[in-house]
Write an enzyme that holds these catalytic residues in place. Structure first.
Site, PDB file in Angstrom:
ATOM      1  N   GLY A 183       3.425  -7.382 -10.198  1.00  0.00           N
ATOM      2  CA  GLY A 183       4.101  -6.370 -11.027  1.00  0.00           C
ATOM      3  C   GLY A 183       4.707  -6.899 -12.309  1.00  0.00           C
ATOM      4  O   GLY A 183       5.650  -6.300 -12.831  1.00  0.00           O
TER       5      GLY A 183
ATOM      6  N   ASN B  75       3.275  -6.830 -15.197  1.00  0.00           N
ATOM      7  CA  ASN B  75       2.973  -5.809 -16.219  1.00  0.00           C
ATOM      8  C   ASN B  75       3.838  -4.572 -16.030  1.00  0.00           C
ATOM      9  O   ASN B  75       4.275  -3.964 -17.005  1.00  0.00           O
ATOM     10  CB  ASN B  75       1.486  -5.452 -16.187  1.00  0.00           C
TER      11      ASN B  75
ATOM     12  N   MET C 180      -5.479  -3.173  -7.003  1.00  0.00           N
ATOM     13  CA  MET C 180      -6.677  -3.882  -6.572  1.00  0.00           C
ATOM     14  C   MET C 180      -7.637  -3.032  -5.737  1.00  0.00           C
ATOM     15  O   MET C 180      -8.307  -3.546  -4.844  1.00  0.00           O
ATOM     16  CB  MET C 180      -6.272  -5.154  -5.804  1.00  0.00           C
TER      17      MET C 180
ATOM     18  N   LEU D 213     -10.984   2.980  -7.864  1.00  0.00           N
ATOM     19  CA  LEU D 213     -10.722   4.395  -7.617  1.00  0.00           C
ATOM     20  C   LEU D 213     -12.013   5.194  -7.764  1.00  0.00           C
ATOM     21  O   LEU D 213     -12.763   5.016  -8.726  1.00  0.00           O
ATOM     22  CB  LEU D 213      -9.670   4.908  -8.599  1.00  0.00           C
TER      23      LEU D 213
ATOM     24  N   ASN E 240      -6.332   0.916 -17.424  1.00  0.00           N
ATOM     25  CA  ASN E 240      -6.346  -0.310 -16.617  1.00  0.00           C
ATOM     26  C   ASN E 240      -6.236  -1.516 -17.538  1.00  0.00           C
ATOM     27  O   ASN E 240      -6.613  -1.467 -18.710  1.00  0.00           O
ATOM     28  CB  ASN E 240      -7.676  -0.375 -15.844  1.00  0.00           C
TER      29      ASN E 240
ATOM     30  N   HIS F 293      -7.238  -5.673 -17.866  1.00  0.00           N
ATOM     31  CA  HIS F 293      -8.120  -6.677 -17.273  1.00  0.00           C
ATOM     32  C   HIS F 293      -8.018  -7.972 -18.085  1.00  0.00           C
ATOM     33  O   HIS F 293      -8.122  -7.929 -19.313  1.00  0.00           O
ATOM     34  CB  HIS F 293      -9.559  -6.181 -17.231  1.00  0.00           C
TER      35      HIS F 293
ATOM     36  N   ASP G 221     -13.541  -2.478 -14.224  1.00  0.00           N
ATOM     37  CA  ASP G 221     -13.042  -3.125 -15.444  1.00  0.00           C
ATOM     38  C   ASP G 221     -13.917  -2.813 -16.657  1.00  0.00           C
ATOM     39  O   ASP G 221     -14.076  -3.648 -17.559  1.00  0.00           O
ATOM     40  CB  ASP G 221     -12.881  -4.641 -15.234  1.00  0.00           C
TER      41      ASP G 221
ATOM     42  N   GLU H 235      -1.179 -10.141 -22.241  1.00  0.00           N
ATOM     43  CA  GLU H 235      -1.418  -8.875 -21.551  1.00  0.00           C
ATOM     44  C   GLU H 235      -0.183  -7.965 -21.654  1.00  0.00           C
ATOM     45  O   GLU H 235      -0.309  -6.774 -21.930  1.00  0.00           O
ATOM     46  CB  GLU H 235      -1.720  -9.207 -20.094  1.00  0.00           C
TER      47      GLU H 235
HETATM   48  C1  GRF Z   1      -3.179  -8.759 -14.342  1.00  0.00           C
HETATM   49  O1  GRF Z   1      -3.707  -9.961 -14.823  1.00  0.00           O
HETATM   50  C2  GRF Z   1      -4.139  -7.612 -14.547  1.00  0.00           C
HETATM   51  O2  GRF Z   1      -4.905  -7.744 -15.686  1.00  0.00           O
HETATM   52  C3  GRF Z   1      -5.020  -7.706 -13.339  1.00  0.00           C
HETATM   53  O3  GRF Z   1      -4.146  -8.050 -12.285  1.00  0.00           O
HETATM   54  C4  GRF Z   1      -3.049  -8.792 -12.834  1.00  0.00           C
HETATM   55  C5  GRF Z   1      -1.783  -8.122 -12.369  1.00  0.00           C
HETATM   56  O4  GRF Z   1      -0.630  -8.863 -12.681  1.00  0.00           O
HETATM   57  N1  GRF Z   1      -5.736  -6.469 -13.147  1.00  0.00           N
HETATM   58  P1  GRF Z   1       0.804  -8.264 -12.399  1.00  0.00           P
HETATM   59  O5  GRF Z   1       0.806  -7.736 -10.953  1.00  0.00           O
HETATM   60  O6  GRF Z   1       1.065  -7.167 -13.378  1.00  0.00           O
HETATM   61  O7  GRF Z   1       1.756  -9.404 -12.553  1.00  0.00           O
END
Ligand code: GRF
Length: 199
Positions: A16, A18, A94, A97, A111, A113, A154, A183
């Site tokens: 989490g 992000n 993960m 969908l 999303n 990636h 993705d 990111e």
């Molecule tokens: C990120 O690198 C995202 O791009 C990928 O999974 C990771 C999630 O990281 N899909 P976090 O859970 O937000 O730390």
């Protein structure tokens, strides 16, 4: 008065970080938005704790073994729809969908990636890019934020990207945090453009 605060539902499965970037941007008013719910398919997802610290409603929605993927995705869609979101962010979610979910939210699911468009779809993208670099196949990697219009993994129209060079002295341990930092930055910048594109 009609509120201009946009509602975001975030779907997670793990760390989490992000999600945290979104929460922080909302808290500092960098983003005029509110995370109205965090939904995880895993009870142990660390992101749930991050949401709870900010009093954001959390739901653990696991797929039971006797449930089909379609049934699960329909239930998930109902749950998400109950929050009436303007946007749904898959932030380390993960599960792929199906249309049973996606058809309910056209142009609303995005999303992240950690790879450039079309490169290294699926899990462990940073590690696979780093291995490709060591084999001399690539010199750079990157991060993208994209729409999720269908069941493609993705893929989907790209809303923003940052190219990240890989250096000779890099290890996976030095590249990985650089990728995550990019990111977080990209995500907030895309959210700002996306949520307020017509206001
Ligand atoms: C990120 O690198 C995202 O791009 C990928 O999974 C990771 C999630 O990281 N899909 P976090 O859970 O937000 O730390």
């Amino acid at each position: 008065m009609i509120s201009n605060i946009k509602k975001i539902v975030v779907l997670i499965s793990g760390q989490g970080s992000n999600l945290q970037a979104i929460i922080d941007a909302c808290a500092s008013n960098e983003l005029t938005a509110q995370v109205v719910a965090v939904i995880s398919n895993k009870a142990e997802a660390k992101g749930l704790e991050r949401a709870k610290k900010f009093a954001i409603p959390t739901v653990v929605k696991r797929k039971s073994p006797d449930q089909t993927r379609l049934e699960y995705d329909q239930e998930l869609a109902e749950l998400v729809a109950s929050y009436q979101p303007d946007l749904i962010v898959l932030a380390g979610w993960m599960r792929v969908l199906s249309n049973a979910f996606l058809q309910n939210f056209p142009d609303k699911v995005i999303n992240l990636h950690p790879a450039l468009p079309g490169a290294f779809p699926g899990v462990n993208a940073i590690e696979r890019a780093f291995n490709a670099f060591r084999l001399g196949e690539i010199q750079q990697t990157g991060v993208i934020v994209h729409f999720v219009p269908d069941e493609g993994v993705d893929s989907g129209p790209v809303l923003g990207q940052i190219v990240i060079p890989i250096y000779q002295q890099d290890t996976l341990a030095t590249l990985t945090p650089r990728m995550h930092e990019a990111e977080h930055k990209l995500l907030i910048s895309v959210l700002k453009n996306f949520l307020f594109r017509n206001t």
